[in-house]
Design a protein around this motif. Sequence first.
Motif, PDB file in Angstrom:
ATOM      1  N   LEU A 222      40.612  35.879  40.379  1.00  0.00           N
ATOM      2  CA  LEU A 222      39.744  36.482  39.374  1.00  0.00           C
ATOM      3  C   LEU A 222      40.304  37.793  38.843  1.00  0.00           C
ATOM      4  CD1 LEU A 222      36.979  36.242  37.905  1.00  0.00           C
ATOM      5  CD2 LEU A 222      36.011  37.620  39.767  1.00  0.00           C
ATOM      6  N   SER A 223      40.557  38.759  39.735  1.00  0.00           N
ATOM      7  CA  SER A 223      41.036  40.070  39.301  1.00  0.00           C
ATOM      8  C   SER A 223      41.589  40.812  40.513  1.00  0.00           C
ATOM      9  CB  SER A 223      39.914  40.886  38.663  1.00  0.00           C
ATOM     10  OG  SER A 223      38.895  41.138  39.612  1.00  0.00           O
ATOM     11  N   HIS A 224      42.137  41.992  40.258  1.00  0.00           N
ATOM     12  CA  HIS A 224      42.631  42.818  41.358  1.00  0.00           C
ATOM     13  C   HIS A 224      42.500  44.297  40.983  1.00  0.00           C
ATOM     14  CE1 HIS A 224      46.194  42.871  38.740  1.00  0.00           C
ATOM     15  NE2 HIS A 224      46.508  44.008  39.350  1.00  0.00           N
ATOM     16  N   MET A 225      42.527  45.140  42.001  1.00  0.00           N
ATOM     17  CA  MET A 225      42.470  46.585  41.799  1.00  0.00           C
ATOM     18  C   MET A 225      43.487  47.225  42.746  1.00  0.00           C
ATOM     19  SD  MET A 225      41.018  49.097  40.137  1.00  0.00           S
ATOM     20  CE  MET A 225      39.556  48.320  39.456  1.00  0.00           C
ATOM     21  N   PHE A 678      30.153  38.757  38.459  1.00  0.00           N
ATOM     22  CA  PHE A 678      31.623  38.697  38.366  1.00  0.00           C
ATOM     23  C   PHE A 678      32.160  39.744  37.396  1.00  0.00           C
ATOM     24  CE2 PHE A 678      31.224  34.135  39.875  1.00  0.00           C
ATOM     25  CZ  PHE A 678      31.823  34.385  41.096  1.00  0.00           C
ATOM     26  N   ASP A 679      31.386  40.077  36.365  1.00  0.00           N
ATOM     27  CA  ASP A 679      31.808  41.145  35.451  1.00  0.00           C
ATOM     28  C   ASP A 679      31.877  42.492  36.182  1.00  0.00           C
ATOM     29  OD1 ASP A 679      32.018  39.405  33.353  1.00  0.00           O
ATOM     30  OD2 ASP A 679      29.999  39.799  32.580  1.00  0.00           O
ATOM     31  N   LYS A 680      30.901  42.738  37.043  1.00  0.00           N
ATOM     32  CA  LYS A 680      30.885  43.993  37.812  1.00  0.00           C
ATOM     33  C   LYS A 680      31.916  43.981  38.934  1.00  0.00           C
ATOM     34  CE  LYS A 680      25.991  45.019  36.983  1.00  0.00           C
ATOM     35  NZ  LYS A 680      24.649  45.197  37.606  1.00  0.00           N
ATOM     36  N   LEU A 681      32.263  42.790  39.427  1.00  0.00           N
ATOM     37  CA  LEU A 681      33.211  42.684  40.535  1.00  0.00           C
ATOM     38  C   LEU A 681      34.585  43.228  40.160  1.00  0.00           C
ATOM     39  CD1 LEU A 681      33.838  41.646  43.389  1.00  0.00           C
ATOM     40  CD2 LEU A 681      34.264  39.384  42.404  1.00  0.00           C
ATOM     41  N   VAL A 682      34.933  43.163  38.891  1.00  0.00           N
ATOM     42  CA  VAL A 682      36.249  43.619  38.437  1.00  0.00           C
ATOM     43  C   VAL A 682      36.478  45.085  38.794  1.00  0.00           C
ATOM     44  CG1 VAL A 682      37.700  43.979  36.399  1.00  0.00           C
ATOM     45  CG2 VAL A 682      36.315  41.910  36.581  1.00  0.00           C
ATOM     46  N   ASN A 683      35.409  45.907  38.680  1.00  0.00           N
ATOM     47  CA  ASN A 683      35.534  47.347  38.944  1.00  0.00           C
ATOM     48  C   ASN A 683      34.827  47.798  40.226  1.00  0.00           C
ATOM     49  OD1 ASN A 683      37.032  48.104  36.560  1.00  0.00           O
ATOM     50  ND2 ASN A 683      35.159  47.707  35.391  1.00  0.00           N
ATOM     51  N   ALA A 684      34.439  46.834  41.054  1.00  0.00           N
ATOM     52  CA  ALA A 684      33.676  47.176  42.265  1.00  0.00           C
ATOM     53  C   ALA A 684      34.490  48.051  43.215  1.00  0.00           C
ATOM     54  CB  ALA A 684      33.219  45.909  42.974  1.00  0.00           C
ATOM     55  N   TYR A 685      35.813  47.839  43.248  1.00  0.00           N
ATOM     56  CA  TYR A 685      36.655  48.563  44.198  1.00  0.00           C
ATOM     57  C   TYR A 685      37.491  49.648  43.530  1.00  0.00           C
ATOM     58  CZ  TYR A 685      35.367  45.353  47.883  1.00  0.00           C
ATOM     59  OH  TYR A 685      34.658  44.648  48.823  1.00  0.00           O
ATOM     60  N   LYS A 686      36.982  50.187  42.449  1.00  0.00           N
ATOM     61  CA  LYS A 686      37.664  51.311  41.823  1.00  0.00           C
ATOM     62  C   LYS A 686      37.416  52.564  42.658  1.00  0.00           C
ATOM     63  CE  LYS A 686      38.401  53.642  37.413  1.00  0.00           C
ATOM     64  NZ  LYS A 686      38.063  53.691  35.978  1.00  0.00           N
ATOM     65  N   ASP A 687      38.469  53.330  42.923  1.00  0.00           N
ATOM     66  CA  ASP A 687      38.374  54.534  43.737  1.00  0.00           C
ATOM     67  C   ASP A 687      37.393  55.515  43.101  1.00  0.00           C
ATOM     68  OD1 ASP A 687      38.755  56.847  45.219  1.00  0.00           O
ATOM     69  OD2 ASP A 687      40.913  56.566  45.405  1.00  0.00           O
ATOM     70  N   PRO A 688      36.358  55.984  43.833  1.00  0.00           N
ATOM     71  CA  PRO A 688      35.401  56.946  43.261  1.00  0.00           C
ATOM     72  C   PRO A 688      36.069  58.219  42.753  1.00  0.00           C
ATOM     73  CG  PRO A 688      34.593  56.078  45.354  1.00  0.00           C
ATOM     74  CD  PRO A 688      35.993  55.582  45.194  1.00  0.00           C
TER      75      PRO A 688
END
Length: 708
Positions: A222-225, A678-688
């Motif tokens: 799906l995506s990665h961070m 799934f739209d929110k999952l893309v940025n769920a693991y963005k560093d605060p």
Amino acid sequence: MLVSALLTSVGINTALCVLFFTFYSILRKQPNYYDVYIPRLLADGTSKWRSLFGFERLIPSAGWVAKAWRITEEELLSSSGLDTVVFMRLITFSLKVFSFAGIIGIFVILPINCLGTQLDEFDIIDWAGNSLDVFTISNVNNGSKRLWIHFSAVYIVTIFTCFMLYNEYKYISSKRTSYFYSSKPQPHQFTILVRSIPTSSNSSVSETVESFFKEFYPSTYLSHMVIRRTSKIRRLLNEAKKLYKRRIQLQSDSNQQNCFRAFGRKVSRVDHYEKKLENIQENLRLEQSEASLAGEETRAAFVSFNSRFAAGTAFHLQQSVNPTQWITELAPEPQDVYWPFFSESFMRRWISKLVVIITCILFTILFLIPVVVVQGLTNLSQLKAWFPFLTSILTIKYVSQVITGYLPSLILQLFLKTVPPVMEFLSSIQGYISHSDIEKSACYKVLWFTIWNVFFATLFSGSFLYQVSIILDPKSIPGRLAVAVPAQASFFIAYVVTSGWTSTSSELFRIIPLIISLISRPFTKSTNDDELEAPSMPYHKDIPRILFFGLLGMTYFFLAPLILPFLLIYLCLAYIIYRNQFINVYAPRYESAGKFWPIVHNSMIFSLVLMHIIAVGIFALKKLSLASTMMFPLPVLTLLFNEYCRKRFLPIFVAYSAESLIKKDRQDRDDPNMAEFFDKLVNAYKDPALMPIQYSSNTDSLRRPLVS
């Protein structure tokens, strides 16, 4: 130690417990201390600051006890999560086991020990002048047939404990699965963490990850961070938060002088801090912009998939021919991620673990110094030899009782306060990516440190080389334990009273947060519930303590059963106090879904086997060789039972089964909210640290271009 010395220790600690309970029941009603005693209710908005005065505030009450007693397991689960339930199950499990062992120990074994004459006759008239050794198995005559009752008790309690362990493991495993089925879609269920990503000069880490997973997981990727280096940004953020709090404080405090002189003119302190905030905010924007460049990427990334089963498959499979590359592990919850220290390479993590192991060994060796000092305090003759000038003082009966009965365990307890934070720090530099993994690792470290330094080092309180010689000669371990363990019964009974009763009561009273609140109150005039953050439960501190008391109860129940009533009182206090703290104080920072329970199970198995080894030595020492021989099958059967539990239940705590993942995926297939998820999952693991912040009141800097 004499009974009178133990009673002195019990009296002092009972008085402290009553004092803590009384002060708590009064202070918890005072609005000035709400942030100490009900921070969770304030942070959740379920309680508000009240200023109306009433005389009932000054009267101690026990209403909180009834409220803590009434809360059900389901209510705890819904409000605090499965980790809280597992922690409370540890306490109730210990209560059941030691209540059963206590019935046998107090009503059967203790009278037999007192009736023996190996050491001394039990003086009923001057019962307070008896040595505590009279209550131990050491007082039973060598070769006595009554020792078979001790032998039978070991077998009975072992069978009962294993039965309870099996039921608890089975119950918590089922609760873990049920908790998974009832949970809403969570980002960590669809995501894995990939480390040691191979890089090349032709492409960035982000491009490498995308091409790899698009090639090998084309239908599910799906995506990665990619994780970036943000340590400098965090330092700026911390500085900005401090300045922001200082500025708010100055604005709310009308009595404070808000001006100072600089270069001969008056300058407003508020404007001064505002200007500094603007500068830091500008630097933050520049650093955040630089961190988004390829040069700041680490060789690690969170990779998300469109199903739980796909993420589980990627986690279990070896991704590369080279096992040191593309290393996968399950991703923690986004709020559970530990960002400040991140070791992305296989070699760096391996070196970090080696450094931590060496540091733990050195720390353990250094800790032997206070242990030896404490053991010297329990022996009056040794104390007089060390400090001859104290001889006249030590002849005073009450002073000697306090020094031998209370002071040793108090000093050891004060030294032990430093262990949990040290172990947590060491775990944090091992490369763990989540708070839960750090706390679980620290839990193991604190537990084994306590077992070695408090139990074994106390038993063999001699030189370090003497303790090493015991390990190098395994055949002598049962015999040496048989001599040393009963001899230290009095110390460990006093230790349970001091470390158990008083420490648990001080947990209720919250001494350190109260002192911090008293010191900081003159400098903070207003309190905002929105900024108040409830603390999280320090599992790495409290789980090892309960498990260590479990080890003491298990090893001493047939040697010195007098320890069991004091242990049961501690467990009853812990049951009520921790339930109250989960309602009012602690809020869950993460949810590991009960992953702490295998630590509990392994610790109890270790305690059982240790008890068996001691029993082998005791019966041999007591000239009952047949009982000693018949004890050998018990540790073997216990370890076989443990192996069965490992095969049957442990995999459930490592990862969820394909059956569970597929069922949950099918359950969510027709959910209309999944597209938004799934739209929110893309940025769920963005560093605060990379999120935009606004501390300054000047919003122009946010719209100002980075390059003019």
